[in-house]
Design a protein around this motif. Structure first.
Motif, PDB file in Angstrom:
ATOM      1  N   ALA A 164     -33.853   3.683  17.748  1.00 24.58           N
ATOM      2  CA  ALA A 164     -34.996   2.955  17.199  1.00 24.58           C
ATOM      3  C   ALA A 164     -36.335   3.535  17.642  1.00 24.58           C
ATOM      4  N   ASP A 165     -36.380   4.179  18.812  1.00 20.03           N
ATOM      5  CA  ASP A 165     -37.642   4.699  19.339  1.00 20.03           C
ATOM      6  C   ASP A 165     -37.376   5.973  20.123  1.00 20.03           C
ATOM      7  N   ALA A 166     -38.459   6.675  20.437  1.00 18.35           N
ATOM      8  CA  ALA A 166     -38.334   7.979  21.089  1.00 18.35           C
ATOM      9  C   ALA A 166     -37.723   7.876  22.484  1.00 18.35           C
ATOM     10  N   GLU A 167     -38.093   6.850  23.237  1.00 19.18           N
ATOM     11  CA  GLU A 167     -37.557   6.701  24.589  1.00 19.18           C
ATOM     12  C   GLU A 167     -36.045   6.495  24.563  1.00 19.18           C
ATOM     13  N   THR A 168     -35.587   5.658  23.659  1.00 18.22           N
ATOM     14  CA  THR A 168     -34.142   5.433  23.537  1.00 18.22           C
ATOM     15  C   THR A 168     -33.451   6.698  23.054  1.00 18.22           C
ATOM     16  N   ASP A 209     -34.337   9.774  23.679  1.00 16.48           N
ATOM     17  CA  ASP A 209     -34.230  10.694  24.818  1.00 16.48           C
ATOM     18  C   ASP A 209     -33.151  10.237  25.788  1.00 16.48           C
ATOM     19  N   VAL A 218     -34.221  10.208  16.786  1.00 22.27           N
ATOM     20  CA  VAL A 218     -35.016   9.013  16.556  1.00 22.27           C
ATOM     21  C   VAL A 218     -34.996   8.685  15.068  1.00 22.27           C
ATOM     22  N   PRO A 239     -38.527  -5.572  18.035  1.00 21.33           N
ATOM     23  CA  PRO A 239     -37.810  -4.856  16.974  1.00 21.33           C
ATOM     24  C   PRO A 239     -36.313  -5.136  16.946  1.00 21.33           C
ATOM     25  N   CYS A 259     -28.590  -1.559  26.111  1.00 23.46           N
ATOM     26  CA  CYS A 259     -28.848  -1.137  24.739  1.00 23.46           C
ATOM     27  C   CYS A 259     -28.038  -2.007  23.786  1.00 23.46           C
ATOM     28  N   THR A 311     -28.393   1.643  14.185  1.00 27.14           N
ATOM     29  CA  THR A 311     -29.626   1.903  14.932  1.00 27.14           C
ATOM     30  C   THR A 311     -29.482   1.352  16.343  1.00 27.14           C
ATOM     31  N   TYR A 347     -31.037   0.181  19.849  1.00 28.30           N
ATOM     32  CA  TYR A 347     -32.265  -0.396  20.384  1.00 28.30           C
ATOM     33  C   TYR A 347     -32.155  -0.555  21.897  1.00 28.30           C
TER      34      TYR A 347
END
Length: 265
Positions: free
Chosen positions: A41-45, A47, A53, A94, A113, A128, A130
């Motif tokens: 869902a996002d860049a941090e997850t 990575d 992403v 989100p 997660c 997805t 999160y």
């Protein structure tokens, strides 16, 4: 019937704990779509799990299994949120929005997660991933308690169904029920799947099929707007009991498949 998140919860937990092969887990997902793709869902997850992403080229579910093992996921919990009941999703944001839109999610409490499936096109399902706070999980309900809740809800709702004359002028209602059950996806389960869990899931499927007919506007149902609203409200406890039963059955299956059958929860 159940849902893709239940399949992922049970099979991934079985695989993570050595109770199932990865190929079998991936084959089970095929019941829900010919093709599957995975994004974060996002860049941090992205990575953290080494996943693309959202918006980038997605990967296959096999990489999701590897990513879950890589971050120390041990077991999963099924969530089936509905408007007005998003307990156990870790608050807003989100993930809550995504899970509520899908009506389901697989949470991995120890790994912080959660995964939400969403149909993208005919035969294509996107998963997805999160981030959620570690320990985030739906409220625990034992399978025995869930069975009692479902039984009680069926008994209470039986009078409502009779008052609404759901089956009147529908001589083929039994055939309709059988057709609904036959047409639903039938994912396989790991060989060590507890029989009690299978029975609870089967009963929940049957009750859900009855609910679908009871809430339809076929002849014999209440057709006015006010009667339809009254009918939906009267049957809501039965729908809630079905969700609770499914979550409890999946939780119990995961507990056994994870090697925690002797652990008191």
């Amino acid at each position: 019937m159940c849902c893709p998140s239940a399949t992922l919860s049970v099979w991934s937990s079985a695989w993570l704990n050595g109770a199932a092969a990865a190929d079998n887990a991936l084959d089970a997902l095929a019941a829900w779509g010919e093709a599957h793709e995975v994004v974060a869902a996002d860049a941090e997850t992205a990575d953290r799990l080494d996943l693309p992403v959202a918006g980038a080229v997605p990967v296959q579910p096999a990489q999701l299994l590897g990513a879950l093992r890589g971050i120390g996921a041990a077991d999963a919990r099924l969530a089936l949120p509905v408007p007005g009941d998003v307990r156990g999703l870790g608050g807003g944001g989100p993930f809550t929005e995504g899970a509520l839109h899908a009506g389901e999610a697989a949470l991995f409490p120890s790994a912080g997660c959660a995964v939400v499936p969403q149909p993208i096109a005919e035969g294509l399902l996107r998963w997805t991933v999160y981030p959620v706070p570690v320990g985030t999980a739906p409220e625990f309900v034992g399978i025995g308690e869930a069975e009692h809740l479902l039984t009680d809800a069926v008994r209470v709702s039986a009078g409502t169904l009779q008052q609404l004359d759901v089956a009147r002028d529908r001589p083929g209602v039994r055939g309709e029920l059988k057709a609904r059950l036959r047409s639903a996806p039938k994912p396989g389960w790991p060989a060590p799947m507890p029989g009690r869990c299978l029975l609870v899931l089967q009963r929940a499927d049957e009750v859900e099929a009855i609910l679908a007919l009871a809430l339809s506007d076929e002849p014999g149902g209440a057709l006015s707007a006010s009667a339809t609203a009254q009918r939906s409200e009267a049957l809501r406890p039965l729908s809630d009991a079905v969700r609770t039963a499914r979550c409890a059955a999946v939780t119990e299956a995961v507990r056994v498949l994870s090697g925690d059958a002797d652990r008191q929860v």
